[in-house]
Write a protein that holds these residues in place. Structure first.
Motif, PDB file in Angstrom:
ATOM      1  N   MET A 106       0.343  -1.318  -0.160  1.00 30.49           N
ATOM      2  CA  MET A 106       0.194  -0.315   0.011  1.00 30.49           C
ATOM      3  C   MET A 106       1.387   1.117   0.131  1.00 30.49           C
ATOM      4  O   MET A 106       0.476   2.216  -0.461  1.00 30.49           O
ATOM      5  CB  MET A 106      -1.370  -0.487   1.341  1.00 30.49           C
ATOM      6  CG  MET A 106      -2.348   1.031   1.572  1.00 30.49           C
ATOM      7  SD  MET A 106      -3.297   1.098   0.202  1.00 30.49           S
ATOM      8  CE  MET A 106      -4.067  -0.256  -0.807  1.00 30.49           C
ATOM      9  N   ASN A 107       2.221   1.193   0.275  1.00 24.95           N
ATOM     10  CA  ASN A 107       2.519   1.864   0.171  1.00 24.95           C
ATOM     11  C   ASN A 107       3.898   2.688  -0.402  1.00 24.95           C
ATOM     12  O   ASN A 107       3.609   3.925  -1.049  1.00 24.95           O
ATOM     13  CB  ASN A 107       3.744   2.481   1.935  1.00 24.95           C
ATOM     14  CG  ASN A 107       3.083   2.658   3.456  1.00 24.95           C
ATOM     15  OD1 ASN A 107       2.540   2.761   3.101  1.00 24.95           O
ATOM     16  ND2 ASN A 107       3.901   1.556   4.400  1.00 24.95           N
TER      17      ASN A 107
ATOM     18  N   LYS B 180      -7.192   2.894   3.110  1.00 19.49           N
ATOM     19  CA  LYS B 180      -6.489   1.331   2.692  1.00 19.49           C
ATOM     20  C   LYS B 180      -5.367   1.572   3.853  1.00 19.49           C
ATOM     21  O   LYS B 180      -5.551   0.581   4.625  1.00 19.49           O
ATOM     22  CB  LYS B 180      -6.886   1.141   1.660  1.00 19.49           C
ATOM     23  CG  LYS B 180      -7.927   1.021   0.829  1.00 19.49           C
ATOM     24  CD  LYS B 180      -7.364   0.540  -0.961  1.00 19.49           C
ATOM     25  CE  LYS B 180      -8.745   0.904  -1.498  1.00 19.49           C
ATOM     26  NZ  LYS B 180      -8.782   0.635  -2.341  1.00 19.49           N
ATOM     27  N   ARG B 181      -4.580   2.015   3.726  1.00 23.94           N
ATOM     28  CA  ARG B 181      -3.282   1.620   4.548  1.00 23.94           C
ATOM     29  C   ARG B 181      -3.618   1.960   6.065  1.00 23.94           C
ATOM     30  O   ARG B 181      -3.070   1.019   7.188  1.00 23.94           O
ATOM     31  CB  ARG B 181      -2.420   3.574   4.030  1.00 23.94           C
ATOM     32  CG  ARG B 181      -1.038   3.060   4.907  1.00 23.94           C
ATOM     33  CD  ARG B 181      -0.298   3.927   4.010  1.00 23.94           C
ATOM     34  NE  ARG B 181      -1.053   5.195   5.054  1.00 23.94           N
ATOM     35  CZ  ARG B 181      -0.581   5.865   6.155  1.00 23.94           C
ATOM     36  NH1 ARG B 181      -0.209   5.563   7.042  1.00 23.94           N
ATOM     37  NH2 ARG B 181      -1.204   7.261   6.061  1.00 23.94           N
TER      38      ARG B 181
ATOM     39  N   GLU C  65      -2.861  -0.953   8.599  1.00 25.02           N
ATOM     40  CA  GLU C  65      -2.233  -0.728   9.423  1.00 25.02           C
ATOM     41  C   GLU C  65      -2.443  -1.162  11.059  1.00 25.02           C
ATOM     42  O   GLU C  65      -2.712  -2.432  12.609  1.00 25.02           O
ATOM     43  CB  GLU C  65      -1.325   0.904   9.752  1.00 25.02           C
ATOM     44  CG  GLU C  65      -0.407   0.977   8.602  1.00 25.02           C
ATOM     45  CD  GLU C  65      -0.110   2.264   8.774  1.00 25.02           C
ATOM     46  OE1 GLU C  65      -1.278   2.795   9.453  1.00 25.02           O
ATOM     47  OE2 GLU C  65       0.842   2.477   8.178  1.00 25.02           O
TER      48      GLU C  65
ATOM     49  N   ASN D 247      -4.046   6.687   1.698  1.00 21.67           N
ATOM     50  CA  ASN D 247      -4.383   6.210   2.940  1.00 21.67           C
ATOM     51  C   ASN D 247      -5.523   5.725   3.708  1.00 21.67           C
ATOM     52  O   ASN D 247      -5.211   5.329   4.918  1.00 21.67           O
ATOM     53  CB  ASN D 247      -4.397   8.014   3.254  1.00 21.67           C
ATOM     54  CG  ASN D 247      -2.628   8.682   2.120  1.00 21.67           C
ATOM     55  OD1 ASN D 247      -1.565   7.830   2.614  1.00 21.67           O
ATOM     56  ND2 ASN D 247      -2.777   9.580   1.515  1.00 21.67           N
TER      57      ASN D 247
ATOM     58  N   ILE E  28       0.806   4.620  -2.672  1.00 19.16           N
ATOM     59  CA  ILE E  28       0.873   6.339  -2.548  1.00 19.16           C
ATOM     60  C   ILE E  28       1.987   6.442  -2.757  1.00 19.16           C
ATOM     61  O   ILE E  28       1.849   7.980  -3.229  1.00 19.16           O
ATOM     62  CB  ILE E  28       0.858   6.134  -0.475  1.00 19.16           C
ATOM     63  CG1 ILE E  28      -0.632   5.706   0.136  1.00 19.16           C
ATOM     64  CG2 ILE E  28       0.973   7.867  -0.513  1.00 19.16           C
ATOM     65  CD1 ILE E  28      -0.570   5.278   1.480  1.00 19.16           C
TER      66      ILE E  28
END
Length: 81
Positions: free
Chosen positions: A1-2, A65-66, A70, A63, A5
């Motif tokens: 995911m990062n 989703k991130r 987390e 963001n 982004i």
């Protein structure tokens, strides 16, 4: 995911540099800011505004989703009693 982004157009180095120029030149008029952006080969104020309008929603979704991922990771790592 990062990684997704980081690859997003609003996270690009060019866009980030352009936003920094705008932030540094807050006391100057739009013509002076656009001239500085042009001199550095960066997107104009109008181009930045269009990009933000078109792509802010997708970056916000990424963001969110991130943050959910987390949270799930933290919950999975938490010791069970």
């Amino acid at each position: 995911m990062n990684e997704r982004i980081a690859e997003h157009p609003l996270s690009s180095e060019e866009f980030t540099r352009a936003r920094a120029v705008v932030a540094q030149r807050t006391d100057d008029g739009p013509q002076a800011v656009n001239a500085e952006l042009r001199a550095q080969g960066l997107p104009s104020l109008g181009a930045q505004a269009r990009l933000i309008a078109r792509r802010a929603g997708s970056l916000a979704r990424l963001n969110r989703k991130r943050l959910r991922l987390e949270t799930r990771i933290r919950e999975a790592e938490r010791p069970r009693s």
